[in-house]
Scaffold this motif. Structure first.
Motif, PDB file in Angstrom:
ATOM      1  N   LYS A 106       0.900  -1.216   0.097  1.00  0.00           N
ATOM      2  CA  LYS A 106       0.061  -0.031   0.189  1.00  0.00           C
ATOM      3  C   LYS A 106       0.921   1.153   0.064  1.00  0.00           C
ATOM      4  O   LYS A 106       0.314   2.303  -0.426  1.00  0.00           O
ATOM      5  CB  LYS A 106      -0.882   0.084   1.341  1.00  0.00           C
ATOM      6  CG  LYS A 106      -1.827  -1.020   1.305  1.00  0.00           C
ATOM      7  CD  LYS A 106      -2.857  -1.289   2.444  1.00  0.00           C
ATOM      8  CE  LYS A 106      -3.675  -2.263   2.716  1.00  0.00           C
ATOM      9  NZ  LYS A 106      -4.321  -2.570   3.958  1.00  0.00           N
ATOM     10  N   LYS A 107       2.083   1.331   0.367  1.00  0.00           N
ATOM     11  CA  LYS A 107       2.917   2.305   0.527  1.00  0.00           C
ATOM     12  C   LYS A 107       3.623   2.462  -0.767  1.00  0.00           C
ATOM     13  O   LYS A 107       4.805   3.328  -0.797  1.00  0.00           O
ATOM     14  CB  LYS A 107       3.737   2.424   1.783  1.00  0.00           C
ATOM     15  CG  LYS A 107       2.736   2.299   3.021  1.00  0.00           C
ATOM     16  CD  LYS A 107       3.795   2.316   4.405  1.00  0.00           C
ATOM     17  CE  LYS A 107       2.958   2.585   5.523  1.00  0.00           C
ATOM     18  NZ  LYS A 107       3.708   2.363   6.959  1.00  0.00           N
ATOM     19  N   GLY A 108       3.650   1.460  -1.344  1.00  0.00           N
ATOM     20  CA  GLY A 108       4.585   1.598  -2.862  1.00  0.00           C
ATOM     21  C   GLY A 108       6.033   0.760  -2.861  1.00  0.00           C
ATOM     22  O   GLY A 108       6.658   0.855  -3.747  1.00  0.00           O
ATOM     23  N   LYS A 109       6.067  -0.162  -1.848  1.00  0.00           N
ATOM     24  CA  LYS A 109       7.268  -0.726  -1.775  1.00  0.00           C
ATOM     25  C   LYS A 109       7.162  -2.041  -2.378  1.00  0.00           C
ATOM     26  O   LYS A 109       6.261  -2.906  -2.281  1.00  0.00           O
ATOM     27  CB  LYS A 109       7.481  -1.310  -0.341  1.00  0.00           C
ATOM     28  CG  LYS A 109       8.852  -1.787  -0.029  1.00  0.00           C
ATOM     29  CD  LYS A 109       9.096  -2.194   1.674  1.00  0.00           C
ATOM     30  CE  LYS A 109      10.198  -2.980   1.866  1.00  0.00           C
ATOM     31  NZ  LYS A 109      10.352  -3.005   3.288  1.00  0.00           N
ATOM     32  N   LEU A 110       8.039  -2.576  -3.273  1.00  0.00           N
ATOM     33  CA  LEU A 110       8.173  -3.732  -4.100  1.00  0.00           C
ATOM     34  C   LEU A 110       7.896  -4.877  -3.081  1.00  0.00           C
ATOM     35  O   LEU A 110       8.995  -4.874  -2.078  1.00  0.00           O
ATOM     36  CB  LEU A 110       9.327  -3.838  -4.900  1.00  0.00           C
ATOM     37  CG  LEU A 110       9.597  -4.922  -5.864  1.00  0.00           C
ATOM     38  CD1 LEU A 110       8.398  -5.005  -6.881  1.00  0.00           C
ATOM     39  CD2 LEU A 110      10.889  -4.965  -6.523  1.00  0.00           C
ATOM     40  N   LEU A 111       7.033  -5.615  -3.259  1.00  0.00           N
ATOM     41  CA  LEU A 111       7.156  -7.174  -2.794  1.00  0.00           C
ATOM     42  C   LEU A 111       7.560  -8.309  -3.502  1.00  0.00           C
ATOM     43  O   LEU A 111       8.244  -9.140  -3.065  1.00  0.00           O
ATOM     44  CB  LEU A 111       5.612  -7.476  -2.329  1.00  0.00           C
ATOM     45  CG  LEU A 111       5.041  -6.191  -1.546  1.00  0.00           C
ATOM     46  CD1 LEU A 111       3.380  -6.695  -1.110  1.00  0.00           C
ATOM     47  CD2 LEU A 111       5.712  -6.237  -0.043  1.00  0.00           C
ATOM     48  N   LYS A 112       7.235  -8.169  -4.942  1.00  0.00           N
ATOM     49  CA  LYS A 112       7.620  -9.265  -5.754  1.00  0.00           C
ATOM     50  C   LYS A 112       7.655  -8.871  -7.238  1.00  0.00           C
ATOM     51  O   LYS A 112       6.660  -8.010  -7.437  1.00  0.00           O
ATOM     52  CB  LYS A 112       6.681 -10.522  -5.357  1.00  0.00           C
ATOM     53  CG  LYS A 112       7.156 -11.758  -6.324  1.00  0.00           C
ATOM     54  CD  LYS A 112       6.191 -12.896  -5.902  1.00  0.00           C
ATOM     55  CE  LYS A 112       6.857 -14.229  -6.592  1.00  0.00           C
ATOM     56  NZ  LYS A 112       7.904 -14.589  -6.313  1.00  0.00           N
ATOM     57  N   GLU A 113       8.482  -9.293  -8.075  1.00  0.00           N
ATOM     58  CA  GLU A 113       8.669  -8.905  -9.267  1.00  0.00           C
ATOM     59  C   GLU A 113       8.681 -10.140 -10.132  1.00  0.00           C
ATOM     60  O   GLU A 113       9.282 -11.472  -9.911  1.00  0.00           O
ATOM     61  CB  GLU A 113       9.768  -8.086  -9.587  1.00  0.00           C
ATOM     62  CG  GLU A 113       9.880  -7.764 -11.149  1.00  0.00           C
ATOM     63  CD  GLU A 113      10.783  -6.811 -11.481  1.00  0.00           C
ATOM     64  OE1 GLU A 113      10.723  -5.713 -12.161  1.00  0.00           O
ATOM     65  OE2 GLU A 113      12.011  -6.878 -10.770  1.00  0.00           O
ATOM     66  N   TYR A 114       7.899 -10.339 -11.373  1.00  0.00           N
ATOM     67  CA  TYR A 114       7.908 -11.523 -12.219  1.00  0.00           C
ATOM     68  C   TYR A 114       8.482 -11.098 -13.379  1.00  0.00           C
ATOM     69  O   TYR A 114       8.060  -9.843 -14.049  1.00  0.00           O
ATOM     70  CB  TYR A 114       6.455 -11.734 -12.427  1.00  0.00           C
ATOM     71  CG  TYR A 114       5.585 -12.336 -11.226  1.00  0.00           C
ATOM     72  CD1 TYR A 114       5.431 -13.794 -10.764  1.00  0.00           C
ATOM     73  CD2 TYR A 114       5.040 -11.455 -10.380  1.00  0.00           C
ATOM     74  CE1 TYR A 114       4.784 -14.149  -9.542  1.00  0.00           C
ATOM     75  CE2 TYR A 114       4.480 -11.863  -9.173  1.00  0.00           C
ATOM     76  CZ  TYR A 114       4.326 -13.038  -8.877  1.00  0.00           C
ATOM     77  OH  TYR A 114       3.666 -13.477  -7.643  1.00  0.00           O
ATOM     78  N   ALA A 115       9.204 -11.926 -14.019  1.00  0.00           N
ATOM     79  CA  ALA A 115       9.930 -11.616 -15.403  1.00  0.00           C
ATOM     80  C   ALA A 115       9.784 -12.798 -16.126  1.00  0.00           C
ATOM     81  O   ALA A 115       9.495 -14.119 -15.780  1.00  0.00           O
ATOM     82  CB  ALA A 115      11.303 -11.114 -15.162  1.00  0.00           C
ATOM     83  N   THR A 116       9.855 -12.658 -17.435  1.00  0.00           N
ATOM     84  CA  THR A 116       9.983 -13.672 -18.513  1.00  0.00           C
ATOM     85  C   THR A 116      11.359 -14.755 -17.933  1.00  0.00           C
ATOM     86  O   THR A 116      12.153 -14.436 -18.159  1.00  0.00           O
ATOM     87  CB  THR A 116      10.384 -13.313 -19.900  1.00  0.00           C
ATOM     88  OG1 THR A 116      11.660 -12.456 -19.999  1.00  0.00           O
ATOM     89  CG2 THR A 116       9.199 -12.212 -20.475  1.00  0.00           C
TER      90      THR A 116
END
Length: 347
Positions: free
Chosen positions: A91-101
């Motif tokens: 909710k505060k804009g902090k990255l939790l997880k990223e998915y990439a190819t």
């Protein structure tokens, strides 16, 4: 008789920004929109420049956000057209997880046309994430002119499993499959999406059409091949008949109903389940005019900038003049926001 009532126009003197949430890495560093270093996943081989054509640099964590959705816990899901990537923020804009190819997302998505990765993202009532690839894939630099569909990706955030479905573009309306573009998507149920398809037709006129897309019963094409190749290579309709594409029903042709902006790139439905909201993207209301006495009818993308500062067109040194000018497709009307009542027959 058209089911659409005459639109009423409203004017507002100001818009109040209630809150701004910046996107940040886990360690708190701000995320920029700078392009990714060439050679890495998500690179588009673009170079960020100042107005004087000085190189700004790269960011290997750069994002080009094109869609946003909220899940049931209030987290933000953002899709990007560089990688393409999908990123989950709190909710505060902090990255939790990223998915990439190749790392959470199907490997084949690396064949997206540069800068045409993911263009729309939505969270279904059951929590699954749906993401739309903006244009057809260009596998081995061959299928941008053969593909009959673009891909919709289903991501289950609980298991990490993905599926992919074929959305059939309106192929007969375009000079080339790559001319079709998805503007945005929104899930109105677990297997039904609102989707904007747009692009310039064979007469170079913009199309902006909203479809109701149904995924139920559609073939999962994740690992499907025909004659040993991805189905994007196939143009034979008999061979493609082995795939059940997502079905689509036109809801409204925006342009024939008075839409003036070039792009429709935001779509949602209000909680009443009856009203569709559509927003435009005017690309800041500007475009780039190219003047080149040696090469006629060119666009900025027709030129390549080299490290020594030279510009080339078709591998020949060129001396164009670039000017930032008002976009004629955007200035006629500023950012548009339409409310559209869904016809009773489609509810």
């Amino acid at each position: 008789m058209s089911p659409w009532k005459k639109n009423r126009r409203f004017s507002y003197s100001e818009i109040e920004i209630v809150e701004t949430i910046s996107l940040k890495h886990k360690e708190g560093k701000s995320i920029t929109g700078l392009p990714i270093t060439p050679g890495l996943i998500g690179a588009t081989n673009e170079i960020a420049l100042t107005e004087n054509l000085q190189i700004i640099g790269y960011s290997n964590d750069g994002l080009d956000p094109e869609g946003i959705a909220l899940d049931h816990e209030g987290n933000f899901w953002i899709c990007d057209e560089y990688g393409p990537f999908v990123a989950k923020f709190d909710k505060k804009g902090k990255l939790l997880k990223e998915y990439a190819t190749g790392n959470g997302l199907p490997e084949v998505l690396k064949y997206r046309i540069p800068n045409r990765g993911f263009e729309g993202i939505t969270v279904a009532p059951n929590g699954k994430i749906y993401i739309a690839v903006q244009s057809v894939l260009n596998i081995e630099e061959k299928t941008a002119v053969t593909a009959q569909f673009t891909r919709i990706v289903e991501l289950d955030p609980l298991t990490g499993k993905t599926r992919m479905y074929a959305y059939p573009i309106d192929r007969e309306n375009y000079n080339s499959p790559k001319d079709a573009k998805i503007g945005d998507i929104f899930a109105i149920s677990n297997d039904k999406l609102l989707l904007i398809e747009q692009g310039k037709d064979k007469e170079k006129k913009m199309r902006n059409i909203i479809y109701l897309v149904e995924l139920q019963g559609a073939t999962d094409i994740s690992n499907l091949k025909i004659d040993g190749k991805e189905p994007e290579f196939i143009t034979d309709k008999n061979k493609l008949s082995t795939i059940k594409f997502a079905s689509k029903t036109m809801i409204i042709d925006l342009r024939t109903n008075g839409w003036k902006a070039e792009k429709a790139e935001g779509i949602a439905m209000l909680p009443d389940g009856k009203t569709i909201v559509v927003a435009s993207d005017n690309d800041f209301g500007i475009t780039i005019d190219v003047q080149d006495s040696e090469n006629q009818d060119t666009e900025i993308l027709d030129y390549t900038l080299y490290p020594d500062g030279s510009l080339k067109h078709n591998n020949k040194v060129a001396k164009p003049v670039f000017r930032i000018v008002p976009n004629p497709d955007a200035v006629e009307s500023n950012t548009q926001l339409w409310l559209i009542k869904l016809p009773e027959t489609l509810k």
